[in-house]
Write a protein that holds these residues in place. Structure first.
Motif, PDB file in Angstrom:
ATOM      1  N   ARG A  61       0.831  -1.205   0.000  1.00 36.22           N
ATOM      2  CA  ARG A  61       0.000   0.000   0.000  1.00 36.22           C
ATOM      3  C   ARG A  61       0.861   1.248   0.000  1.00 36.22           C
ATOM      4  O   ARG A  61       0.587   2.207  -0.722  1.00 36.22           O
ATOM      5  CB  ARG A  61      -0.922   0.009   1.230  1.00 36.22           C
ATOM      6  N   ALA A  62       1.915   1.261   0.833  1.00 37.24           N
ATOM      7  CA  ALA A  62       2.798   2.424   0.922  1.00 37.24           C
ATOM      8  C   ALA A  62       3.503   2.694  -0.410  1.00 37.24           C
ATOM      9  O   ALA A  62       3.798   3.839  -0.744  1.00 37.24           O
ATOM     10  CB  ALA A  62       3.830   2.222   2.031  1.00 37.24           C
ATOM     11  N   ALA A  63       3.758   1.635  -1.192  1.00 36.07           N
ATOM     12  CA  ALA A  63       4.411   1.777  -2.484  1.00 36.07           C
ATOM     13  C   ALA A  63       3.403   2.088  -3.591  1.00 36.07           C
ATOM     14  O   ALA A  63       3.771   2.224  -4.760  1.00 36.07           O
ATOM     15  CB  ALA A  63       5.186   0.514  -2.830  1.00 36.07           C
ATOM     16  N   GLY A  64       2.132   2.187  -3.245  1.00 41.04           N
ATOM     17  CA  GLY A  64       1.110   2.510  -4.218  1.00 41.04           C
ATOM     18  C   GLY A  64       0.497   1.318  -4.916  1.00 41.04           C
ATOM     19  O   GLY A  64      -0.236   1.480  -5.888  1.00 41.04           O
ATOM     20  N   HIS A  65       0.806   0.114  -4.450  1.00 40.37           N
ATOM     21  CA  HIS A  65       0.236  -1.096  -5.047  1.00 40.37           C
ATOM     22  C   HIS A  65      -0.984  -1.546  -4.251  1.00 40.37           C
ATOM     23  O   HIS A  65      -1.096  -1.282  -3.065  1.00 40.37           O
ATOM     24  CB  HIS A  65       1.262  -2.234  -5.033  1.00 40.37           C
ATOM     25  N   LYS A  66      -1.860  -2.259  -4.947  1.00 39.09           N
ATOM     26  CA  LYS A  66      -2.991  -2.850  -4.245  1.00 39.09           C
ATOM     27  C   LYS A  66      -2.527  -4.154  -3.631  1.00 39.09           C
ATOM     28  O   LYS A  66      -1.876  -4.965  -4.303  1.00 39.09           O
ATOM     29  CB  LYS A  66      -4.156  -3.117  -5.212  1.00 39.09           C
TER      30      LYS A  66
END
Length: 68
Positions: A61-66
């Motif tokens: 989530r922090a890396a922008g992935h689901k």
């Protein structure tokens, strides 16, 4: 004939110590709760796995992935 005697008959190369270890393992696996003096290792595994998966989801989530 005891279980240990039967085991030694089926595995003639085993020592009495080997048979005792095998019987303790079977007892742990099929006992009431699977715990021994070290605790319930399968419960420890479940908790550690859950925490690892939660950390992985947070990192994704922090890396922008689901999270998967």
């Amino acid at each position: 004939m005891t279980a240990k005697e039967q085991l030694l008959q089926e595995a003639p190369g085993w020592s009495e110590h080997d048979a005792e270890i095998a019987l303790r393992a079977v007892h742990r696996e099929h006992g009431d709760d699977g715990a021994d003096e070290w605790g319930d290792l399968s419960r420890l595994h479940d908790v550690a796995f859950g925490e690892t998966m939660q950390r992985l989801a947070n990192e994704e989530r922090a890396a922008g992935h689901k999270p998967w």
